[in-house]
Design an enzyme around this catalytic site. Structure first.
Site, mmCIF file in Angstrom:
data_model
loop_
_atom_site.group_PDB
_atom_site.id
_atom_site.type_symbol
_atom_site.label_atom_id
_atom_site.label_comp_id
_atom_site.label_asym_id
_atom_site.label_seq_id
_atom_site.Cartn_x
_atom_site.Cartn_y
_atom_site.Cartn_z
ATOM 1 N N ASP A 10 -1.719 -1.517 -1.941
ATOM 2 C CA ASP A 10 -0.577 -1.845 -2.776
ATOM 3 C C ASP A 10 -1.080 -2.013 -4.205
ATOM 4 O O ASP A 10 -1.314 -3.114 -4.684
ATOM 5 C CB ASP A 10 0.105 -3.122 -2.283
ATOM 6 C CG ASP A 10 1.430 -3.390 -2.997
ATOM 7 O OD1 ASP A 10 1.834 -2.553 -3.829
ATOM 8 O OD2 ASP A 10 2.046 -4.444 -2.741
ATOM 9 N N ASN A 59 -7.417 -7.081 -8.048
ATOM 10 C CA ASN A 59 -8.595 -6.306 -8.407
ATOM 11 C C ASN A 59 -8.497 -5.904 -9.873
ATOM 12 O O ASN A 59 -7.554 -5.228 -10.269
ATOM 13 C CB ASN A 59 -8.669 -5.067 -7.496
ATOM 14 C CG ASN A 59 -9.955 -4.298 -7.653
ATOM 15 O OD1 ASN A 59 -10.101 -3.538 -8.594
ATOM 16 N ND2 ASN A 59 -10.861 -4.471 -6.716
ATOM 17 N N SER A 85 -15.966 1.335 -8.821
ATOM 18 C CA SER A 85 -15.168 2.522 -8.531
ATOM 19 C C SER A 85 -15.913 3.757 -9.028
ATOM 20 O O SER A 85 -16.342 3.802 -10.180
ATOM 21 C CB SER A 85 -13.800 2.444 -9.222
ATOM 22 O OG SER A 85 -13.136 3.687 -9.132
ATOM 23 N N GLY A 92 -13.633 4.612 4.971
ATOM 24 C CA GLY A 92 -13.352 4.830 6.376
ATOM 25 C C GLY A 92 -14.581 4.722 7.248
ATOM 26 O O GLY A 92 -15.633 4.215 6.831
ATOM 27 N N TYR A 128 -8.593 -1.065 4.840
ATOM 28 C CA TYR A 128 -7.488 -0.274 4.288
ATOM 29 C C TYR A 128 -7.416 1.083 4.978
ATOM 30 O O TYR A 128 -6.421 1.431 5.610
ATOM 31 C CB TYR A 128 -7.638 -0.151 2.777
ATOM 32 C CG TYR A 128 -6.794 0.913 2.098
ATOM 33 C CD1 TYR A 128 -5.685 1.489 2.709
ATOM 34 C CD2 TYR A 128 -7.097 1.337 0.808
ATOM 35 C CE1 TYR A 128 -4.926 2.454 2.074
ATOM 36 C CE2 TYR A 128 -6.335 2.301 0.160
ATOM 37 C CZ TYR A 128 -5.254 2.863 0.812
ATOM 38 O OH TYR A 128 -4.507 3.825 0.184
#
Length: 352
Positions: A64, A138, A172, A260, A310
């Site tokens: 989100d 974040n 990131s 993942g 997530y």
């Protein structure tokens, strides 16, 4: 997983991944997803950096990004939510397509580039947040910023009054040179500024720093040293990886951050090394590849006080959250732990 969940996921997986993600957010807001409410037991209840949690299972940043589904997510069974990342100014992010499913690997590659409406819009939305759930934010920096350290401070000043914690995202891979802020000198300067700004808020909130999995042992040591010296409240380990080792799916060569299942071992190993380097003196949130109670339990035993997930939701749906909580509670009971805190770090040596 229910039949309805299976059908819903099957439909979403036929669509472009970013479109499907947007529809999932809309389905949550429309009440089309079954939500279990708060999930807790005396064994799962815990605290991290002074924040009481009904369970240690959090939603990682990125799901989100724009604070549009806070109310339903607060009823989804997560012990806490992290929204964003958020930059001072609005930015559109990188060109599409920028989200890819790697179904054979149960993984995702994204290169969004911190797209979002900016800090002012987020602050307005967060001012109306549900009070029944722990919500963090974040913090990010704009791609065209000439002073990225100031960007983090600006977002903190704007949005900090409305959240329970913040995470400084220096890891990131989708914003050029952002990971350079993980170096000792740059990280010290950044965190010193953020902690000074936190001290000016009317209410003290914990500050975490989120690191990459693609770090050497020396880099991990430097980050641990700076984190301890700067008095941040904890470390989030880890963000996505730029590695593509062992992938089988069609989109495996796409640029961006990989998350993942393939990230689980690497991120857990970094987590254990951070735990060792900080000697248990600050809490760690373990992220990367969690899709079961056993995965969450392994992160906790490697040194995590709480965990986040997530990417697995893309393949398992929201019903995964109560399932992980139930499995984790059973595993803690099986090994004789009366609470999450008692299990933290008990298996760290297995990952070093």
């Amino acid at each position: 997983m229910s039949v309805r969940d299976r059908l819903g996921l099957a439909v979403l997986h036929r669509l472009d991944p970013e479109l499907a993600h947007g529809l999932a957010i809309r389905a949550l807001r429309a009440g089309l997803v079954h939500l279990p409410g708060e999930i807790t037991t005396p064994r799962l209840r815990t605290s991290i950096a002074g924040i009481d949690l009904p369970n240690p299972i959090g939603l990682a940043a990125g799901f989100d990004k724009t604070a549009e589904a806070m109310a339903p997510l607060a009823r989804s069974g997560f012990g806490f939510l992290e929204l964003g990342g958020v930059t001072p100014k609005p930015q559109s992010g990188n060109e599409t397509p920028r989200l890819f499913r790697l179904t054979k690997d149960k993984a995702v590659i994204n290169r969004f580039g911190l797209n979002g409406p900016g800090a002012d819009v987020m602050a307005t939305r967060l001012a109306h947040r549900p009070k029944t759930c722990v919500i963090g934010l974040n913090l990010g920096a704009n791609k065209d910023s000439t002073d990225r350290s100031h960007d983090y401070v600006e977002v903190l000043n704007t949005c900090g009054p409305h959240v329970d914690f913040v995470t400084v995202n220096v890891s990131s891979p989708n914003t050029e040179n952002l990971r350079d802020l993980q170096g000792r000198a740059a990280l010290w300067a950044l965190l010193t500024g953020v902690m000074d700004a936190r001290g000016q808020l009317d209410r003290r909130i914990p500050v975490f720093v989120k690191i990459a999995p693609d770090l050497t042992e020396d880099e991990i040591g430097d980050i641990a040293e700076v984190a301890l010296a700067s008095s941040v409240d904890g470390i989030v380990a880890t963000n996505t990886t730029v590695s593509r080792a062992g992938l089988k799916s069609h989109h495996r060569t796409e640029k961006g951050g990989l998350s993942g299942a393939p990230l689980f071992e690497t991120s857990t190993r970094v987590l254990a090394k951070v735990s060792q380097a900080t000697d248990g003196r600050m809490p760690i949130i373990g992220v990367g590849g969690i899709s079961s109670g056993a995965d969450a339990y392994a992160k906790i035993r490697a040194g995590a006080s709480a965990v986040q997930l997530y990417s697995a939701l893309i393949y398992e749906g929201m019903s995964l959250v109560p399932r992980i909580a139930t499995e984790l509670d059973a595993l803690l009971a099986k090994d004789g732990f009366s609470c999450v805190a008692d299990a933290v770090g008990t298996g760290r040596g297995d990952w070093l």
